[in-house]
Write a protein that holds these residues in place. Structure first.
Motif, short mmCIF file in Angstrom:
data_model
loop_
_atom_site.label_atom_id
_atom_site.label_comp_id
_atom_site.label_asym_id
_atom_site.label_seq_id
_atom_site.Cartn_x
_atom_site.Cartn_y
_atom_site.Cartn_z
N ASN A 189 0.88 -1.13 -0.01
CA ASN A 189 0.12 -0.05 0.21
C ASN A 189 1.00 1.31 0.03
N VAL A 190 1.41 1.68 -1.18
CA VAL A 190 2.30 2.78 -1.24
C VAL A 190 1.72 4.32 -0.99
N ARG A 191 0.44 4.19 -1.14
CA ARG A 191 -0.35 5.51 -0.91
C ARG A 191 -0.44 5.76 0.63
N LYS A 192 -0.77 4.73 1.26
CA LYS A 192 -1.03 5.04 2.73
C LYS A 192 0.37 5.14 3.26
N LYS A 224 3.04 6.50 1.80
CA LYS A 224 3.39 7.84 1.59
C LYS A 224 2.68 8.93 2.48
N ILE A 225 1.35 8.61 2.62
CA ILE A 225 0.85 9.87 3.46
C ILE A 225 1.30 9.53 4.79
#
Length: 87
Positions: A51-54, A56-57
């Motif tokens: 889960n790259v988006r999570k 990154k956030i």
């Protein structure tokens, strides 16, 4: 991230000397230590799951909260670094 975790853990043993205290030890700045202790493991779990988006956030929130905001609070009058930089 390992050094950030070590620093966050070590900072929990330092008493708050400026502002209100909880349990005669913790101050507002300690919230950023808890933020770090929460964000790093959850970001590592997120990236391991792909889960790259999570991830990154979490890393952006950690940078802004634990480095920029907490770093800014170290320059508040009455704290040691304020005296070092501003006399």
């Amino acid at each position: 991230m390992t050094l950030m975790m070590i620093t966050a853990i070590a900072s929990l043993f330092l008493p708050a000397l400026v502002g209100p205290q909880l349990l005669n030890h913790f101050g507002w700045i300690h919230l950023f230590s808890f933020l770090t202790l929460y964000s790093i493991p959850t970001a590592l779990i997120a990236i391991k799951k792909g889960n790259v988006r999570k991830h990154k956030i979490k890393m952006i929130m950690l940078y802004v909260g634990a480095i920029m905001i907490a770093g800014g609070f170290t320059l508040v009058p009455g704290r040691h670094l304020h005296g070092v930089f501003f006399g």
